[in-house]
Design a protein around this motif. Structure first.
Motif, mmCIF file in Angstrom:
data_model
loop_
_atom_site.group_PDB
_atom_site.id
_atom_site.type_symbol
_atom_site.label_atom_id
_atom_site.label_comp_id
_atom_site.label_asym_id
_atom_site.label_seq_id
_atom_site.Cartn_x
_atom_site.Cartn_y
_atom_site.Cartn_z
ATOM 1 N N LYS A 193 -3.095 0.436 2.919
ATOM 2 C CA LYS A 193 -3.409 -0.339 1.698
ATOM 3 C C LYS A 193 -4.769 0.135 0.809
ATOM 4 O O LYS A 193 -4.506 0.007 -0.077
ATOM 5 N N THR A 194 -5.350 0.984 1.529
ATOM 6 C CA THR A 194 -6.654 1.641 0.739
ATOM 7 C C THR A 194 -6.066 2.696 -0.291
ATOM 8 O O THR A 194 -6.611 2.767 -1.334
ATOM 9 N N TYR A 195 -4.967 3.501 -0.092
ATOM 10 C CA TYR A 195 -4.532 4.313 -1.016
ATOM 11 C C TYR A 195 -3.622 3.811 -1.867
ATOM 12 O O TYR A 195 -3.497 4.360 -3.201
ATOM 13 N N VAL A 196 -2.874 2.665 -1.400
ATOM 14 C CA VAL A 196 -2.268 2.084 -2.647
ATOM 15 C C VAL A 196 -3.198 1.321 -3.510
ATOM 16 O O VAL A 196 -2.883 1.360 -4.614
ATOM 17 N N GLU A 197 -4.263 0.759 -2.972
ATOM 18 C CA GLU A 197 -5.172 0.068 -4.113
ATOM 19 C C GLU A 197 -5.796 1.285 -4.982
ATOM 20 O O GLU A 197 -6.175 1.062 -6.177
ATOM 21 N N MET A 198 -5.719 2.565 -4.498
ATOM 22 C CA MET A 198 -6.402 3.554 -5.424
ATOM 23 C C MET A 198 -5.371 4.045 -6.355
ATOM 24 O O MET A 198 -5.494 4.745 -7.212
ATOM 25 N N GLY A 199 -4.211 3.595 -6.079
ATOM 26 C CA GLY A 199 -3.012 4.017 -7.270
ATOM 27 C C GLY A 199 -2.283 5.132 -6.886
ATOM 28 O O GLY A 199 -1.574 5.679 -7.861
ATOM 29 N N MET A 200 -2.425 5.557 -5.545
ATOM 30 C CA MET A 200 -1.569 6.778 -5.196
ATOM 31 C C MET A 200 -0.039 6.690 -4.753
ATOM 32 O O MET A 200 0.492 7.608 -4.916
ATOM 33 N N GLY A 201 0.263 5.414 -4.716
ATOM 34 C CA GLY A 201 1.651 5.177 -4.426
ATOM 35 C C GLY A 201 2.004 3.705 -4.181
ATOM 36 O O GLY A 201 0.952 2.959 -4.055
ATOM 37 N N ILE A 202 2.978 3.399 -3.655
ATOM 38 C CA ILE A 202 3.372 2.323 -2.967
ATOM 39 C C ILE A 202 3.387 2.109 -1.482
ATOM 40 O O ILE A 202 3.689 3.200 -1.008
ATOM 41 N N GLY A 203 3.190 1.167 -0.571
ATOM 42 C CA GLY A 203 2.923 1.299 0.847
ATOM 43 C C GLY A 203 4.092 0.690 1.336
ATOM 44 O O GLY A 203 4.759 -0.346 0.827
ATOM 45 N N CYS B 256 6.877 -4.969 4.893
ATOM 46 C CA CYS B 256 6.978 -5.493 3.348
ATOM 47 C C CYS B 256 6.551 -4.082 2.592
ATOM 48 O O CYS B 256 6.137 -3.115 2.974
ATOM 49 N N VAL B 257 6.649 -4.101 1.314
ATOM 50 C CA VAL B 257 6.444 -2.991 0.399
ATOM 51 C C VAL B 257 5.156 -3.567 -0.212
ATOM 52 O O VAL B 257 5.108 -4.761 -1.159
ATOM 53 N N VAL B 258 3.928 -2.867 -0.369
ATOM 54 C CA VAL B 258 2.762 -3.078 -0.943
ATOM 55 C C VAL B 258 2.485 -2.556 -2.148
ATOM 56 O O VAL B 258 2.708 -1.182 -2.238
ATOM 57 N N THR B 259 2.098 -3.144 -3.313
ATOM 58 C CA THR B 259 1.904 -2.570 -4.650
ATOM 59 C C THR B 259 0.594 -2.900 -5.093
ATOM 60 O O THR B 259 -0.015 -4.128 -4.707
ATOM 61 N N PRO B 260 -0.067 -2.452 -6.231
ATOM 62 C CA PRO B 260 -1.060 -2.828 -7.029
ATOM 63 C C PRO B 260 -0.560 -4.112 -7.799
ATOM 64 O O PRO B 260 0.710 -4.144 -8.202
ATOM 65 N N PRO B 261 -1.402 -5.080 -8.231
ATOM 66 C CA PRO B 261 -0.854 -5.927 -9.168
ATOM 67 C C PRO B 261 -0.145 -5.458 -10.532
ATOM 68 O O PRO B 261 -0.408 -4.384 -10.918
ATOM 69 N N LYS B 262 0.981 -6.074 -10.800
ATOM 70 C CA LYS B 262 1.619 -5.925 -12.204
ATOM 71 C C LYS B 262 2.296 -4.561 -11.835
ATOM 72 O O LYS B 262 2.865 -4.080 -13.162
ATOM 73 N N HIS B 263 2.634 -4.244 -10.791
ATOM 74 C CA HIS B 263 3.511 -3.248 -10.689
ATOM 75 C C HIS B 263 5.157 -3.412 -11.047
ATOM 76 O O HIS B 263 5.483 -4.615 -10.698
ATOM 77 N N PRO B 264 5.761 -2.501 -11.495
ATOM 78 C CA PRO B 264 7.182 -2.905 -11.989
ATOM 79 C C PRO B 264 8.087 -3.537 -10.716
ATOM 80 O O PRO B 264 8.871 -4.065 -11.010
ATOM 81 N N LEU B 265 7.810 -2.864 -9.619
ATOM 82 C CA LEU B 265 8.524 -3.444 -8.317
ATOM 83 C C LEU B 265 8.471 -4.879 -8.230
ATOM 84 O O LEU B 265 9.389 -5.706 -7.658
ATOM 85 N N ALA C 10 12.649 4.116 -3.583
ATOM 86 C CA ALA C 10 12.728 5.277 -3.803
ATOM 87 C C ALA C 10 12.117 5.883 -4.908
ATOM 88 O O ALA C 10 12.014 7.028 -4.908
ATOM 89 N N GLN C 11 12.054 5.104 -5.869
ATOM 90 C CA GLN C 11 11.678 5.816 -7.296
ATOM 91 C C GLN C 11 10.056 6.236 -7.186
ATOM 92 O O GLN C 11 9.732 7.043 -8.263
ATOM 93 N N TYR C 12 9.423 5.618 -6.431
ATOM 94 C CA TYR C 12 7.947 5.641 -6.566
ATOM 95 C C TYR C 12 7.440 6.612 -5.163
ATOM 96 O O TYR C 12 8.002 6.633 -4.212
ATOM 97 N N PRO C 13 6.194 7.420 -5.569
ATOM 98 C CA PRO C 13 5.424 7.778 -4.252
ATOM 99 C C PRO C 13 5.239 6.620 -3.361
ATOM 100 O O PRO C 13 4.865 5.648 -3.635
ATOM 101 N N ILE C 14 5.437 7.075 -1.976
ATOM 102 C CA ILE C 14 5.289 6.335 -0.817
ATOM 103 C C ILE C 14 4.382 6.653 0.069
ATOM 104 O O ILE C 14 4.112 7.813 0.380
ATOM 105 N N ILE C 15 3.595 5.681 0.539
ATOM 106 C CA ILE C 15 2.559 5.858 1.437
ATOM 107 C C ILE C 15 2.985 5.047 2.812
ATOM 108 O O ILE C 15 3.119 3.780 2.622
ATOM 109 N N THR C 16 3.234 5.558 3.853
ATOM 110 C CA THR C 16 3.549 4.866 4.977
ATOM 111 C C THR C 16 2.996 5.472 6.250
ATOM 112 O O THR C 16 2.114 6.198 6.483
ATOM 113 N N TYR C 17 3.519 4.892 7.572
ATOM 114 C CA TYR C 17 2.986 5.229 8.705
ATOM 115 C C TYR C 17 3.480 6.798 8.935
ATOM 116 O O TYR C 17 4.358 7.256 8.676
ATOM 117 N N ASP C 18 2.488 7.168 9.807
ATOM 118 C CA ASP C 18 2.847 8.564 10.617
ATOM 119 C C ASP C 18 3.803 8.483 11.605
ATOM 120 O O ASP C 18 4.325 7.415 11.772
#
Length: 307
Positions: free
Chosen positions: A231-241, A169-178, A190-198
């Motif tokens: 999820k922690t860093y998505v919640e901080m607004g650093m990107g989508i997961g 799944c793609v994880v975002t903050p609430p009200k994200h454009p995606l 691909a338009q947004y900064p991504i946070i994912t697995y090693d």
């Protein structure tokens, strides 16, 4: 020739020829291990290791055969011990399972709870690692069972038992454009900064493949070893997961939103890995069955024997 010498030998190889690390792992002294290895080599009449002074730098060609035989002997010795425990009606025992954080955190709790209720006297040990580490732990006999998604199929000396398929799944903050994209496309992601697995974890190659197929180069700003960090860093607004769908819980993750991405990525298969020719006690078969209900004892034994 003693079994302890063979244990020392195999542990040195497992520790990448570092005698000090092998001694620490086996709770013994480095000089004691070195002495026993020299005695073994003298008895065999050959050098198992290539040495540079006191340092071991390689395994000799005859040494490779010795190590292979030693590993089989130690496995058979462990199998004999388990047969005695099984048919001696000993109520206790142990089960060592290696798995990833996602499996341990989101899939295994219900299985572990049921298993402990069935076998309260069996000590269950969970080890966490990436798929390559998990496969190595199974191969070396450090654990009885490995559970992972990628990499373990690369080890031909392990029996692989497919358990279930899953996707992302793609994880975002609430009200994200995606959240307004219907349907979500890989170009949108691909338009947004991504946070994912090693790279060593949980289907990362499937994620890369999906972007490459469209000629896209995602901006991966952070990689993590587990879903909770993503999820922690998505919640901080650093990107989508981008993460395993099983790891999102709408009740716990109230400050996030998840978009199903099964149509964007190939599904992945979680497998159980077992050493070929190992002897499993009855409760080990039951653990496997609890984790993957379609894998009963008969089916597991058939795969173990190659039937």
């Amino acid at each position: 020739m003693k079994l302890q010498q063979l244990r020392y030998l195999c542990e040195i190889v497992r520790q990448n020829l570092n005698v000090s690390d092998a001694a620490g792992s086996l709770f013994t002294s480095q000089p004691g291990i070195s002495k026993q290895i020299k005695l073994l080599e003298e008895e065999l009449g050959l050098d198992v290791f290539v040495r540079n002074g006191k340092r071991l730098i390689a395994v000799t060609e005859p040494g490779k055969a010795v190590v292979s035989i030693a590993q089989r002997i130690l496995q058979d010795a462990e199998n004999l011990k388990r047969v005695g425990e099984e048919f001696g009606n000993q109520p206790g025992g142990s089960l060592r399972v290696a798995t990833t954080h996602t499996q341990a955190r989101y899939v295994l709790p219900a299985v572990v709870q049921q298993f402990i209720a069935l076998y309260p006297k069996v000590m269950l040990n969970l080890h966490q690692g990436n798929p390559m580490q998990i496969a190595e732990m199974v191969r070396s006999g450090e654990v009885d069972i490995g559970i992972a998604t990628e990499a373990i199929e690369l080890f031909g000396d392990l029996v692989m038992l497919p358990c279930y398929e899953w996707n992302r799944c793609v994880v975002t903050p609430p009200k994200h454009p995606l959240l307004r994209k219907k349907p979500l496309t890989i170009e949108d992601v691909a338009q947004y900064p991504i946070i994912t697995y090693d790279f060593a974890f949980t289907g990362r190659s499937k994620i890369n493949k999906a972007f490459e197929a469209k000629g896209l180069y995602p901006n991966v700003v952070l990689t993590a070893l587990d879903s909770d960090v993503i999820k922690t860093y998505v919640e901080m607004g650093m990107g989508i997961g981008i993460m395993a769908k099983m790891a999102f819980d709408e009740h716990r993750d109230r400050n996030l939103r998840a978009i199903d991405a099964s149509h964007l990525f190939e599904s992945s298969t979680t497998r159980i890995a077992i050493r070929r020719n190992s002897y499993l006690r009855g409760y080990m078969y039951d653990f496997i069955h609890l984790f993957a209900p379609h894998l009963n004892r008969e089916k597991v034994e058939a795969r173990m024997t190659g039937a």
